[in-house]
Enzyme design. Sequence first.
Site, PDB file in Angstrom:
ATOM      1  N   GLY A  92      -1.779   2.588 -11.601  1.00 46.13           N
ATOM      2  CA  GLY A  92      -1.062   1.783 -10.610  1.00 46.13           C
ATOM      3  C   GLY A  92      -1.838   1.514  -9.338  1.00 46.13           C
ATOM      4  N   HIS A  99      -6.773   6.319  -0.924  1.00 48.18           N
ATOM      5  CA  HIS A  99      -5.679   6.491   0.042  1.00 48.18           C
ATOM      6  C   HIS A  99      -4.538   7.260  -0.592  1.00 48.18           C
ATOM      7  CE1 HIS A  99      -4.771   2.864  -2.249  1.00 48.18           C
ATOM      8  NE2 HIS A  99      -3.500   3.180  -2.074  1.00 48.18           N
TER       9      HIS A  99
HETATM   10  P1  5GP Z   1      -1.910   1.509  -4.361  1.00 47.00           P
HETATM   11  O1  5GP Z   1      -3.341   1.078  -4.502  1.00 47.00           O
HETATM   12  O2  5GP Z   1      -1.739   2.957  -4.070  1.00 47.00           O
HETATM   13  O3  5GP Z   1      -1.066   1.080  -5.550  1.00 47.00           O
HETATM   14  O4  5GP Z   1      -1.216   0.739  -3.155  1.00 47.00           O
HETATM   15  C1  5GP Z   1      -1.894   0.047  -2.167  1.00 47.00           C
HETATM   16  C2  5GP Z   1      -0.955  -0.110  -0.990  1.00 47.00           C
HETATM   17  O5  5GP Z   1      -1.646  -0.785   0.043  1.00 47.00           O
HETATM   18  C3  5GP Z   1       0.320  -0.936  -1.273  1.00 47.00           C
HETATM   19  O6  5GP Z   1       1.463  -0.120  -1.042  1.00 47.00           O
HETATM   20  C4  5GP Z   1       0.244  -2.108  -0.294  1.00 47.00           C
HETATM   21  O7  5GP Z   1       1.489  -2.415   0.305  1.00 47.00           O
HETATM   22  C5  5GP Z   1      -0.748  -1.612   0.736  1.00 47.00           C
HETATM   23  N1  5GP Z   1      -1.554  -2.670   1.322  1.00 47.00           N
HETATM   24  C6  5GP Z   1      -2.259  -3.623   0.648  1.00 47.00           C
HETATM   25  N2  5GP Z   1      -2.905  -4.426   1.523  1.00 47.00           N
HETATM   26  C7  5GP Z   1      -2.607  -3.956   2.765  1.00 47.00           C
HETATM   27  C8  5GP Z   1      -2.977  -4.380   4.082  1.00 47.00           C
HETATM   28  O8  5GP Z   1      -3.728  -5.332   4.290  1.00 47.00           O
HETATM   29  N3  5GP Z   1      -2.487  -3.652   5.114  1.00 47.00           N
HETATM   30  C9  5GP Z   1      -1.656  -2.586   4.925  1.00 47.00           C
HETATM   31  N4  5GP Z   1      -1.217  -1.953   6.013  1.00 47.00           N
HETATM   32  N5  5GP Z   1      -1.293  -2.161   3.699  1.00 47.00           N
HETATM   33  C10 5GP Z   1      -1.760  -2.844   2.634  1.00 47.00           C
END
Ligand code: 5GP
Length: 137
Positions: A92, A99
Amino acid sequence: MSDCVFCRIVAGQIPSTRVFEDEDTVAFMDIGQVNPGHVLVAVKRHADNLYALDEAQAAAVARTSARVARAIRDAFAPAGLSVYQANGKAAGQTVFHYHVHLLPRHEADGMELTWPVKNPPREKLEGYAEKIRTQLA
Ligand code: 5GP
Ligand code: ZN
């Protein structure tokens, strides 16, 4: 300029709403806000995923996550808090810069993670464990 959105956030090339930073990590509001107070803790120096962290980064993310989690608890008094972290598309992961999600939780908040338990016999567990121990040795 980096193609990585979180490297660009770290560098201040695109805006973010920060809550904390130290030498190795930055914590900022997830743009999606699954629940109010949803924070991401990212490493400053690019690492694709958990496998790529060095010792200092791993320790720093754990420290920052615990610290910010306590602040979220005190600020929002959520019923619970999930720590979520994805490595690879199949898990996912959508942003390939390491992060951790700190996600305040509430009863019936719509956040779902199915957990299809297999409960294998002890010998199976031993076999799986031995494969991992071999790699750790
Ligand atoms: P993952 O890779 O764990 O699935 O989620 C990536 C997370 O990064 C998502 O929850 C999304 O909302 C967040 N995200 C993606 N692009 C940005 C951005 O430009 N700024 C912020 N603050 N969050 C982001
Ligand atoms: Zn990056």
